[in-house]
Design an enzyme around this catalytic site. Sequence first.
Site, mmCIF file in Angstrom:
data_model
loop_
_atom_site.group_PDB
_atom_site.id
_atom_site.type_symbol
_atom_site.label_atom_id
_atom_site.label_comp_id
_atom_site.label_asym_id
_atom_site.label_seq_id
_atom_site.Cartn_x
_atom_site.Cartn_y
_atom_site.Cartn_z
ATOM 1 C CG ASP A 18 -2.286 0.539 0.957
ATOM 2 O OD1 ASP A 18 -2.405 1.367 0.044
ATOM 3 O OD2 ASP A 18 -3.247 0.181 1.679
ATOM 4 C CG ASP A 41 -9.454 1.025 -0.366
ATOM 5 O OD1 ASP A 41 -8.519 0.897 -1.176
ATOM 6 O OD2 ASP A 41 -9.298 1.035 0.874
#
Length: 438
Positions: free
Chosen positions: A158, A219
Amino acid sequence: MYQVATVLLLAFSAATRALDNGLMKTPPMGWLAWERFRCDIDCDNDPQNCISEVLFRDMADRLAEDGWRELGYVYVNIDDCWSSKKRDEQGRLQPDPKRFPGGIAKLARYIHGRGLKLGIYGDMGTYTCAGYPGTTLDTIEMDARTFAEWGVDMLKLDGCYSNSSVQEQGYPLMSKALNATGRPIGYSCSWPCYQGGLPPKVNYTVLGEICNLWRNYEDIQDSWDSILTIVDWFTDHQDIIQPAAGPGHWNDPDMLIIGDYGLSMDQSRSQMALWAIMAAPLFMSNDLRTVSSGARTILQNKVAIAINQDPLGIQGRRLIKEKSEIDVFWRPLSDDASALVFFSRRTDMPFRYQTSLKTLNYTAGTYMVYDVFLQKIQPTLKDTTNFVVSINPTGVVMWYLFPTTVRQEEAEPVRFTKMLKRIKLYGREDYADSLTGL
Ligand SMILES: *[C@@H]1O[C@H](CO)[C@@H](O)[C@H](O)[C@H]1NC(C)=O
Ligand SMILES: *[C@@H]1O[C@H](CO)[C@@H](O)[C@H](O)[C@H]1NC(C)=O
Ligand SMILES: *[C@@H]1O[C@H](CO)[C@@H](O)[C@H](O)[C@H]1NC(C)=O
Ligand SMILES: *[C@@H]1O[C@H](CO)[C@@H](O)[C@H](O)[C@H]1NC(C)=O
């Protein structure tokens, strides 16, 4: 001779553009914790659902015992919140001792023992998005070695608590560091998500050389709105992102939320169809212990999976966006086959959409058509024949097609046998065997 040599040269230069770890020649499939289980670390009060080794063993059991593994869903992937808030005395990442008392290496052995693979999560920055230790430029090699020593098979990296210069150095360095461990580790980069701008300032050539897959956009959340936003982004930017995908390097629109709370059955079929035609990684984020039989049937649809896993690895495109709120997607497949998705954004009633294969730029000829979710062979179609598909609100009709010499008048058993032979050719004999019962 000259032409052959040119073709070989082109093939070779295309091959060298992909990350050379031998992995993910087709989009990876499996399960990923984040969307469904987030950062639930309250194991005292919620022992079955908190981020702990229990959850990942449970999911591995379900993947192995409920028919998922055989279909290709083999990754069991940990997301954020697995680690201790502190590195160990040698500066290495370590799991939370209370929630992963056996350690990650033991969990990896358990998962490998079930014929599955283990994925883990890190962050190219000071902290992970949930505030756990990140990977900084000076810990990249150590963290790669730690993951390899544990027997990890995939890393999602990430990009929270970071900046563009750290990411520009860090993502390629991690790719090198993973390679240097000698263990093939699939590499998922969130890098593009953190590079702003429209169109995003991403060099997809570089990305394909260092990552097996990358998250392009925000997301996913457990809602139809979230699916629509992602599909819009992927289609609005398809001229840029579609050519970037291919065997070993994929655009990732994020997890499948089929089996959670946000989607109707029609919407679930839509996500499956659109992710399959976009050659997206198929990581479910749901509770496999309690998933409904309706959701399971969609997620285990063999022809949808076969379309997703087509060895050519060409990402599908939206061909048409109608004012009537119907989109048509197309994906070329191996052996001259193809897939079509007729997708309705309407919310009023089933829409009867009329077109012909010729309108969709199919070459002249006759085509066999298999309806993927009805699981039925349709009447053969000439390119010039006008046909009508009835598409449910927020739903899809998905077809698998291939050119044939079969005529419309030929008896059903003849057409059926040809279809089965074709699906066998298509690489998955077990699929064809299970279709004979339809
Ligand atoms: C590392 O990269 C080399 C050269 O690209 C490749 O041949 C090798 O298979 C890679 N090894 C791993 C473990 O990824
Ligand atoms: C980016 O972050 C690094 C590490 O925290 C820091 O050293 C560097 O100055 C930052 N660069 C910019 C341009 O903000
Ligand atoms: C992207 O990177 C490649 C390889 O480094 C380079 O050849 C190409 O010029 C870059 N493209 C852009 C638009 O910067
Ligand atoms: C079909 O091809 C023509 C000519 O290349 C093009 O103008 C048209 O947009 C295409 N139609 C679709 C649906 O892609």
